[in-house]
Scaffold this motif. Structure first.
Motif, PDB file in Angstrom:
ATOM      1  N   ARG A 193      12.332  -1.651 -25.085  1.00  0.00           N
ATOM      2  CA  ARG A 193      12.346  -1.460 -23.632  1.00  0.00           C
ATOM      3  C   ARG A 193      11.021  -0.832 -23.213  1.00  0.00           C
ATOM      4  O   ARG A 193      10.667   0.243 -23.694  1.00  0.00           O
ATOM      5  N   PHE A 194      10.315  -1.498 -22.317  1.00  0.00           N
ATOM      6  CA  PHE A 194       9.041  -0.979 -21.842  1.00  0.00           C
ATOM      7  C   PHE A 194       9.206   0.402 -21.215  1.00  0.00           C
ATOM      8  O   PHE A 194       8.309   1.236 -21.282  1.00  0.00           O
ATOM      9  N   THR A 195      10.360   0.657 -20.640  1.00  0.00           N
ATOM     10  CA  THR A 195      10.613   1.927 -19.954  1.00  0.00           C
ATOM     11  C   THR A 195      11.006   3.062 -20.885  1.00  0.00           C
ATOM     12  O   THR A 195      11.112   4.206 -20.437  1.00  0.00           O
ATOM     13  N   SER A 196      11.211   2.786 -22.160  1.00  0.00           N
ATOM     14  CA  SER A 196      11.663   3.837 -23.074  1.00  0.00           C
ATOM     15  C   SER A 196      10.566   4.875 -23.281  1.00  0.00           C
ATOM     16  O   SER A 196       9.372   4.553 -23.270  1.00  0.00           O
ATOM     17  N   PRO A 197      10.951   6.125 -23.484  1.00  0.00           N
ATOM     18  CA  PRO A 197       9.951   7.179 -23.689  1.00  0.00           C
ATOM     19  C   PRO A 197       9.009   6.905 -24.859  1.00  0.00           C
ATOM     20  O   PRO A 197       7.803   7.155 -24.758  1.00  0.00           O
ATOM     21  N   GLU A 198       9.530   6.366 -25.971  1.00  0.00           N
ATOM     22  CA  GLU A 198       8.666   6.109 -27.129  1.00  0.00           C
ATOM     23  C   GLU A 198       7.637   5.028 -26.826  1.00  0.00           C
ATOM     24  O   GLU A 198       6.477   5.127 -27.245  1.00  0.00           O
ATOM     25  N   VAL A 199       8.040   4.004 -26.083  1.00  0.00           N
ATOM     26  CA  VAL A 199       7.087   2.955 -25.710  1.00  0.00           C
ATOM     27  C   VAL A 199       6.050   3.521 -24.753  1.00  0.00           C
ATOM     28  O   VAL A 199       4.851   3.268 -24.899  1.00  0.00           O
ATOM     29  N   GLN A 200       6.474   4.305 -23.792  1.00  0.00           N
ATOM     30  CA  GLN A 200       5.529   4.871 -22.832  1.00  0.00           C
ATOM     31  C   GLN A 200       4.519   5.793 -23.509  1.00  0.00           C
ATOM     32  O   GLN A 200       3.356   5.837 -23.103  1.00  0.00           O
ATOM     33  N   LEU A 201       4.932   6.503 -24.557  1.00  0.00           N
ATOM     34  CA  LEU A 201       3.982   7.328 -25.317  1.00  0.00           C
ATOM     35  C   LEU A 201       2.940   6.458 -26.026  1.00  0.00           C
ATOM     36  O   LEU A 201       1.751   6.792 -26.042  1.00  0.00           O
ATOM     37  N   LEU A 202       3.390   5.336 -26.607  1.00  0.00           N
ATOM     38  CA  LEU A 202       2.445   4.452 -27.293  1.00  0.00           C
ATOM     39  C   LEU A 202       1.522   3.762 -26.283  1.00  0.00           C
ATOM     40  O   LEU A 202       0.324   3.602 -26.547  1.00  0.00           O
ATOM     41  N   VAL A 203       2.050   3.388 -25.132  1.00  0.00           N
ATOM     42  CA  VAL A 203       1.221   2.801 -24.077  1.00  0.00           C
ATOM     43  C   VAL A 203       0.165   3.816 -23.631  1.00  0.00           C
ATOM     44  O   VAL A 203      -0.993   3.454 -23.387  1.00  0.00           O
ATOM     45  N   ALA A 204       0.545   5.083 -23.552  1.00  0.00           N
ATOM     46  CA  ALA A 204      -0.433   6.131 -23.204  1.00  0.00           C
ATOM     47  C   ALA A 204      -1.535   6.201 -24.260  1.00  0.00           C
ATOM     48  O   ALA A 204      -2.722   6.375 -23.921  1.00  0.00           O
ATOM     49  N   ASP A 205      -1.187   6.042 -25.528  1.00  0.00           N
ATOM     50  CA  ASP A 205      -2.202   5.989 -26.590  1.00  0.00           C
ATOM     51  C   ASP A 205      -3.119   4.789 -26.390  1.00  0.00           C
ATOM     52  O   ASP A 205      -4.341   4.891 -26.565  1.00  0.00           O
ATOM     53  N   ALA A 206      -2.527   3.641 -26.047  1.00  0.00           N
ATOM     54  CA  ALA A 206      -3.326   2.432 -25.811  1.00  0.00           C
ATOM     55  C   ALA A 206      -4.301   2.645 -24.660  1.00  0.00           C
ATOM     56  O   ALA A 206      -5.483   2.281 -24.763  1.00  0.00           O
ATOM     57  N   LEU A 207      -3.816   3.229 -23.591  1.00  0.00           N
ATOM     58  CA  LEU A 207      -4.686   3.479 -22.437  1.00  0.00           C
ATOM     59  C   LEU A 207      -5.776   4.495 -22.789  1.00  0.00           C
ATOM     60  O   LEU A 207      -6.907   4.380 -22.314  1.00  0.00           O
ATOM     61  N   GLY A 208      -5.442   5.469 -23.632  1.00  0.00           N
ATOM     62  CA  GLY A 208      -6.438   6.424 -24.103  1.00  0.00           C
ATOM     63  C   GLY A 208      -7.531   5.740 -24.897  1.00  0.00           C
ATOM     64  O   GLY A 208      -8.723   6.053 -24.743  1.00  0.00           O
ATOM     65  N   ASP A 209      -7.148   4.795 -25.742  1.00  0.00           N
ATOM     66  CA  ASP A 209      -8.122   4.027 -26.516  1.00  0.00           C
ATOM     67  C   ASP A 209      -9.027   3.233 -25.578  1.00  0.00           C
ATOM     68  O   ASP A 209     -10.257   3.228 -25.738  1.00  0.00           O
ATOM     69  N   LEU A 210      -8.444   2.578 -24.589  1.00  0.00           N
ATOM     70  CA  LEU A 210      -9.233   1.808 -23.619  1.00  0.00           C
ATOM     71  C   LEU A 210     -10.140   2.717 -22.799  1.00  0.00           C
ATOM     72  O   LEU A 210     -11.278   2.355 -22.486  1.00  0.00           O
ATOM     73  N   SER A 211      -9.650   3.888 -22.464  1.00  0.00           N
ATOM     74  CA  SER A 211     -10.451   4.839 -21.705  1.00  0.00           C
ATOM     75  C   SER A 211     -11.690   5.269 -22.494  1.00  0.00           C
ATOM     76  O   SER A 211     -12.783   5.402 -21.926  1.00  0.00           O
ATOM     77  N   GLN A 212     -11.530   5.480 -23.791  1.00  0.00           N
ATOM     78  CA  GLN A 212     -12.677   5.834 -24.628  1.00  0.00           C
ATOM     79  C   GLN A 212     -13.703   4.712 -24.660  1.00  0.00           C
ATOM     80  O   GLN A 212     -14.904   4.958 -24.715  1.00  0.00           O
ATOM     81  N   ARG A 213     -13.225   3.462 -24.631  1.00  0.00           N
ATOM     82  CA  ARG A 213     -14.128   2.314 -24.697  1.00  0.00           C
ATOM     83  C   ARG A 213     -14.798   2.014 -23.362  1.00  0.00           C
ATOM     84  O   ARG A 213     -15.949   1.609 -23.321  1.00  0.00           O
ATOM     85  N   TYR A 214     -14.030   2.173 -22.261  1.00  0.00           N
ATOM     86  CA  TYR A 214     -14.501   1.716 -20.954  1.00  0.00           C
ATOM     87  C   TYR A 214     -14.620   2.814 -19.905  1.00  0.00           C
ATOM     88  O   TYR A 214     -15.176   2.588 -18.842  1.00  0.00           O
ATOM     89  N   GLY A 215     -14.058   3.968 -20.161  1.00  0.00           N
ATOM     90  CA  GLY A 215     -14.043   5.030 -19.161  1.00  0.00           C
ATOM     91  C   GLY A 215     -12.844   4.909 -18.238  1.00  0.00           C
ATOM     92  O   GLY A 215     -12.010   4.017 -18.381  1.00  0.00           O
ATOM     93  N   GLY A 216     -12.768   5.813 -17.299  1.00  0.00           N
ATOM     94  CA  GLY A 216     -11.666   5.806 -16.335  1.00  0.00           C
ATOM     95  C   GLY A 216     -10.317   5.965 -17.002  1.00  0.00           C
ATOM     96  O   GLY A 216     -10.185   6.626 -18.037  1.00  0.00           O
ATOM     97  N   THR A 217      -9.319   5.321 -16.428  1.00  0.00           N
ATOM     98  CA  THR A 217      -7.956   5.417 -16.961  1.00  0.00           C
ATOM     99  C   THR A 217      -7.732   4.468 -18.127  1.00  0.00           C
ATOM    100  O   THR A 217      -6.681   4.506 -18.758  1.00  0.00           O
ATOM    101  N   GLY A 218      -8.671   3.581 -18.383  1.00  0.00           N
ATOM    102  CA  GLY A 218      -8.534   2.592 -19.447  1.00  0.00           C
ATOM    103  C   GLY A 218      -8.136   1.240 -18.914  1.00  0.00           C
ATOM    104  O   GLY A 218      -8.694   0.229 -19.306  1.00  0.00           O
ATOM    105  N   ASP A 219      -7.172   1.199 -18.002  1.00  0.00           N
ATOM    106  CA  ASP A 219      -6.725  -0.066 -17.419  1.00  0.00           C
ATOM    107  C   ASP A 219      -5.945   0.239 -16.150  1.00  0.00           C
ATOM    108  O   ASP A 219      -4.897   0.880 -16.197  1.00  0.00           O
ATOM    109  N   ASP A 220      -6.472  -0.213 -15.035  1.00  0.00           N
ATOM    110  CA  ASP A 220      -5.824   0.009 -13.741  1.00  0.00           C
ATOM    111  C   ASP A 220      -4.995  -1.185 -13.277  1.00  0.00           C
ATOM    112  O   ASP A 220      -4.524  -1.208 -12.143  1.00  0.00           O
TER     113      ASP A 220
END
Length: 152
Positions: free
Chosen positions: A10-37
């Motif tokens: 479930r995309f809405t599950s807390p565990e998925v949202q934590l991993l998505v936050a990691d993904a956005l953090g990775d993108l943010s390091q590569r591109y700046g900003g929030t990672g993906d808007d």
């Protein structure tokens, strides 16, 4: 080491949202900003117009990916694997699960947007048969955007 299990999540599950936050953090390091808007609604990955999958090592979520409807196409979103499992084929297995799900819902093509600072993603997509297409998404027309598609 235990086997990786790919299963619906479930995309809405807390565990998925934590991993998505990691993904956005990775993108943010590569591109700046929030990672993906790119706007994503919490229900974008609900059947029949989408699906979401997790890659589990035991009970630990170590990867994720989903698809959502984009016109008649399926759009790949939130593909990510934890650094601890990279190089083990997890992303390729996630991609296959997402493609199969979209195909089962009658989608004929998978499209995606990535960026030029993600060489490992580009390598995965091109080695999986994806070809460059005209940019289409939220970042259309911006420097470094790369859009791909593959017939399912």
């Amino acid at each position: 080491m235990s086997e990786i299990d790919i299963r619906p999540a479930r995309f809405t599950s807390p565990e998925v949202q934590l991993l998505v936050a990691d993904a956005l953090g990775d993108l943010s390091q590569r591109y700046g900003g929030t990672g993906d808007d790119t706007p994503i609604a919490l229900d974008d990955f609900e059947a029949p117009s989408g699906a979401f999958f997790g890659a589990y090592l035991g009970e630990a979520l170590v990867g994720c990916a989903g698809w959502r409807a984009h016109g008649e196409d399926a759009e790949l979103k939130r593909m990510y694997t934890s650094p601890s499992v990279r190089g083990r084929g997890v992303a390729r297995r996630l991609l296959a699960a997402v493609e199969e799900s979209a195909r089962a819902e009658g989608r004929k093509r998978m499209i995606l947007e990535t960026g030029d600072r993600q060489p490992e993603a580009i390598a995965l997509y091109t080695s999986s048969g994806y070809e460059r297409i005209e940019d289409f998404g939220y970042y259309k027309g911006q420097d470094g955007v790369l859009s791909y598609a593959r017939t399912l």
